[in-house]
Write a protein that holds these residues in place. Sequence first.
Motif, PDB file in Angstrom:
ATOM      1  N   ILE A  25       0.825  -1.214   0.000  1.00  0.00           N
ATOM      2  CA  ILE A  25       0.000   0.000   0.000  1.00  0.00           C
ATOM      3  C   ILE A  25       0.854   1.258   0.000  1.00  0.00           C
ATOM      4  O   ILE A  25       0.426   2.330  -0.422  1.00  0.00           O
ATOM      5  N   GLY A  26       2.095   1.118   0.463  1.00  0.00           N
ATOM      6  CA  GLY A  26       2.999   2.263   0.489  1.00  0.00           C
ATOM      7  C   GLY A  26       3.271   2.854  -0.886  1.00  0.00           C
ATOM      8  O   GLY A  26       3.706   4.002  -1.000  1.00  0.00           O
ATOM      9  N   SER A  27       2.990   2.089  -1.933  1.00  0.00           N
ATOM     10  CA  SER A  27       3.198   2.569  -3.298  1.00  0.00           C
ATOM     11  C   SER A  27       1.973   3.298  -3.845  1.00  0.00           C
ATOM     12  O   SER A  27       2.006   3.800  -4.979  1.00  0.00           O
ATOM     13  N   LYS A  28       0.918   3.336  -3.049  1.00  0.00           N
ATOM     14  CA  LYS A  28      -0.327   3.994  -3.474  1.00  0.00           C
ATOM     15  C   LYS A  28      -0.606   5.206  -2.589  1.00  0.00           C
ATOM     16  O   LYS A  28      -0.074   5.334  -1.484  1.00  0.00           O
ATOM     17  N   SER A  29      -1.450   6.092  -3.085  1.00  0.00           N
ATOM     18  CA  SER A  29      -1.927   7.207  -2.271  1.00  0.00           C
ATOM     19  C   SER A  29      -3.179   6.775  -1.516  1.00  0.00           C
ATOM     20  O   SER A  29      -4.120   6.256  -2.119  1.00  0.00           O
ATOM     21  N   VAL A  30      -3.174   7.001  -0.218  1.00  0.00           N
ATOM     22  CA  VAL A  30      -4.286   6.575   0.635  1.00  0.00           C
ATOM     23  C   VAL A  30      -5.060   7.803   1.123  1.00  0.00           C
ATOM     24  O   VAL A  30      -4.465   8.827   1.497  1.00  0.00           O
ATOM     25  N   HIS A  31      -6.354   7.657   1.124  1.00  0.00           N
ATOM     26  CA  HIS A  31      -7.243   8.730   1.554  1.00  0.00           C
ATOM     27  C   HIS A  31      -8.132   8.207   2.678  1.00  0.00           C
ATOM     28  O   HIS A  31      -8.486   7.023   2.692  1.00  0.00           O
ATOM     29  N   TRP A  32      -8.488   9.080   3.609  1.00  0.00           N
ATOM     30  CA  TRP A  32      -9.272   8.700   4.779  1.00  0.00           C
ATOM     31  C   TRP A  32     -10.528   9.554   4.894  1.00  0.00           C
ATOM     32  O   TRP A  32     -10.495  10.762   4.666  1.00  0.00           O
ATOM     33  N   TYR A  33     -11.619   8.896   5.288  1.00  0.00           N
ATOM     34  CA  TYR A  33     -12.909   9.572   5.450  1.00  0.00           C
ATOM     35  C   TYR A  33     -13.463   9.313   6.841  1.00  0.00           C
ATOM     36  O   TYR A  33     -13.299   8.215   7.393  1.00  0.00           O
ATOM     37  N   GLN A  34     -14.124  10.308   7.366  1.00  0.00           N
ATOM     38  CA  GLN A  34     -14.830  10.191   8.640  1.00  0.00           C
ATOM     39  C   GLN A  34     -16.322  10.211   8.347  1.00  0.00           C
ATOM     40  O   GLN A  34     -16.796  11.056   7.577  1.00  0.00           O
ATOM     41  N   GLN A  35     -17.066   9.292   8.939  1.00  0.00           N
ATOM     42  CA  GLN A  35     -18.510   9.278   8.766  1.00  0.00           C
ATOM     43  C   GLN A  35     -19.200   9.148  10.118  1.00  0.00           C
ATOM     44  O   GLN A  35     -19.056   8.134  10.795  1.00  0.00           O
ATOM     45  N   LYS A  36     -19.950  10.167  10.482  1.00  0.00           N
ATOM     46  CA  LYS A  36     -20.746  10.131  11.702  1.00  0.00           C
ATOM     47  C   LYS A  36     -22.130   9.597  11.383  1.00  0.00           C
ATOM     48  O   LYS A  36     -22.572   9.663  10.231  1.00  0.00           O
ATOM     49  N   PRO A  37     -22.826   9.037  12.383  1.00  0.00           N
ATOM     50  CA  PRO A  37     -24.131   8.411  12.136  1.00  0.00           C
ATOM     51  C   PRO A  37     -25.105   9.336  11.412  1.00  0.00           C
ATOM     52  O   PRO A  37     -25.271  10.506  11.806  1.00  0.00           O
ATOM     53  N   GLY A  38     -25.707   8.821  10.351  1.00  0.00           N
ATOM     54  CA  GLY A  38     -26.704   9.575   9.601  1.00  0.00           C
ATOM     55  C   GLY A  38     -26.156  10.662   8.708  1.00  0.00           C
ATOM     56  O   GLY A  38     -26.937  11.437   8.138  1.00  0.00           O
ATOM     57  N   GLN A  39     -24.835  10.730   8.583  1.00  0.00           N
ATOM     58  CA  GLN A  39     -24.221  11.783   7.775  1.00  0.00           C
ATOM     59  C   GLN A  39     -23.400  11.182   6.631  1.00  0.00           C
ATOM     60  O   GLN A  39     -23.036  10.008   6.651  1.00  0.00           O
ATOM     61  N   ALA A  40     -23.115  12.013   5.650  1.00  0.00           N
ATOM     62  CA  ALA A  40     -22.263  11.600   4.542  1.00  0.00           C
ATOM     63  C   ALA A  40     -20.802  11.564   4.994  1.00  0.00           C
ATOM     64  O   ALA A  40     -20.417  12.256   5.949  1.00  0.00           O
ATOM     65  N   PRO A  41     -19.983  10.777   4.329  1.00  0.00           N
ATOM     66  CA  PRO A  41     -18.551  10.775   4.652  1.00  0.00           C
ATOM     67  C   PRO A  41     -17.916  12.135   4.382  1.00  0.00           C
ATOM     68  O   PRO A  41     -18.367  12.887   3.512  1.00  0.00           O
ATOM     69  N   VAL A  42     -16.864  12.412   5.141  1.00  0.00           N
ATOM     70  CA  VAL A  42     -16.094  13.645   4.994  1.00  0.00           C
ATOM     71  C   VAL A  42     -14.628  13.273   4.856  1.00  0.00           C
ATOM     72  O   VAL A  42     -14.108  12.481   5.644  1.00  0.00           O
ATOM     73  N   LEU A  43     -13.962  13.843   3.870  1.00  0.00           N
ATOM     74  CA  LEU A  43     -12.535  13.605   3.670  1.00  0.00           C
ATOM     75  C   LEU A  43     -11.748  14.266   4.800  1.00  0.00           C
ATOM     76  O   LEU A  43     -11.890  15.474   5.032  1.00  0.00           O
ATOM     77  N   VAL A  44     -10.906  13.501   5.495  1.00  0.00           N
ATOM     78  CA  VAL A  44     -10.108  14.079   6.578  1.00  0.00           C
ATOM     79  C   VAL A  44      -8.607  14.057   6.291  1.00  0.00           C
ATOM     80  O   VAL A  44      -7.855  14.870   6.827  1.00  0.00           O
ATOM     81  N   VAL A  45      -8.159  13.113   5.453  1.00  0.00           N
ATOM     82  CA  VAL A  45      -6.758  13.059   5.039  1.00  0.00           C
ATOM     83  C   VAL A  45      -6.730  12.558   3.591  1.00  0.00           C
ATOM     84  O   VAL A  45      -7.442  11.612   3.246  1.00  0.00           O
ATOM     85  N   TYR A  46      -5.917  13.216   2.759  1.00  0.00           N
ATOM     86  CA  TYR A  46      -5.761  12.751   1.389  1.00  0.00           C
ATOM     87  C   TYR A  46      -4.274  12.631   1.047  1.00  0.00           C
ATOM     88  O   TYR A  46      -3.420  13.236   1.705  1.00  0.00           O
ATOM     89  N   ASP A  47      -3.987  11.845   0.034  1.00  0.00           N
ATOM     90  CA  ASP A  47      -2.598  11.625  -0.384  1.00  0.00           C
ATOM     91  C   ASP A  47      -1.706  11.266   0.811  1.00  0.00           C
ATOM     92  O   ASP A  47      -0.650  11.876   1.015  1.00  0.00           O
ATOM     93  N   ASP A  48      -2.146  10.300   1.561  1.00  0.00           N
ATOM     94  CA  ASP A  48      -1.421   9.723   2.712  1.00  0.00           C
ATOM     95  C   ASP A  48      -1.422  10.611   3.953  1.00  0.00           C
ATOM     96  O   ASP A  48      -1.631  10.113   5.065  1.00  0.00           O
ATOM     97  N   SER A  49      -1.140  11.929   3.776  1.00  0.00           N
ATOM     98  CA  SER A  49      -0.863  12.733   4.969  1.00  0.00           C
ATOM     99  C   SER A  49      -1.295  14.187   4.874  1.00  0.00           C
ATOM    100  O   SER A  49      -1.007  14.955   5.797  1.00  0.00           O
ATOM    101  N   ASP A  50      -1.963  14.573   3.809  1.00  0.00           N
ATOM    102  CA  ASP A  50      -2.406  15.967   3.682  1.00  0.00           C
ATOM    103  C   ASP A  50      -3.809  16.142   4.253  1.00  0.00           C
ATOM    104  O   ASP A  50      -4.629  15.231   4.183  1.00  0.00           O
ATOM    105  N   ARG A  51      -4.063  17.310   4.796  1.00  0.00           N
ATOM    106  CA  ARG A  51      -5.370  17.597   5.373  1.00  0.00           C
ATOM    107  C   ARG A  51      -6.114  18.643   4.550  1.00  0.00           C
ATOM    108  O   ARG A  51      -5.545  19.687   4.211  1.00  0.00           O
TER     109      ARG A  51
END
Lengths: 120, 109
Positions: B27-53
């Motif tokens: 996975i280290g060779s790919k860009s990883v993105h992270w999303y936060q999703q609270k109950p009843g809500q749409a996902p929100v991007l919290v980190v993109y390209d491994d470490s950017d906010r």
Amino acid sequence: EVQLVESGGGLVKPGGSLRLSCAASGFTFSSYSMNWVRQAPGKGLEWVSSISSSSSYIYYADSVKGRFTISRDNAKNSLYLQMNSLRAEDTAVYYCARDGPPGTGWFDPWGQGTLVTVSS
Amino acid sequence: SYVLTQPPSVSVAPGQTARITCGGNNIGSKSVHWYQQKPGQAPVLVVYDDSDRPSGIPERFSGSNSGNTATLTISRVEAGDEADYYCQVWDSSSDHYVVFGGGTKLTVL
């Protein structure tokens, strides 16, 4: 403000069809790839389909290939998902999401979602 | 097809540090993105390209990616951080264009 608003969800019988829409505002819609992602009740996120800015490139998850069709109308700032031959396992909240800059692959923002229920 | 593996749940006390992992083959060779999703809500991007906010995301959220594991780190955890978190990659080498991890439920004790 960048905004995505989905519509078109509802209750449909197995084997039926439904067309989802996503209205975009607050950004130059024609410059971005767009996506559909779904979430079955109590489950995780599942990517459904993506379409490039000019509709030149279209991709589908294996689970919907041959049954769903993604399209867009850049003049109307709208994204669509035509869903045919619906199955119970297609029951989910369907989100549209904007791609990041070309080649990045992240999704931001997301719409609020529209619920599709497939049941007899 | 490419698979991303996340722990189903992580628990942490307020003020402590939460680490949520996302495992994948090289996975280290790919860009990883992270999303936060609270109950009843749409996902929100919290980190993109491994470490950017994205703008508006607190500095308490950070990411790293190396080898076979990507990690989302949330420092000084607050009650409002309780949510489901998903990792995601764009796998251009296969027909499975976009892949999400199974999600991790973060519980603030």
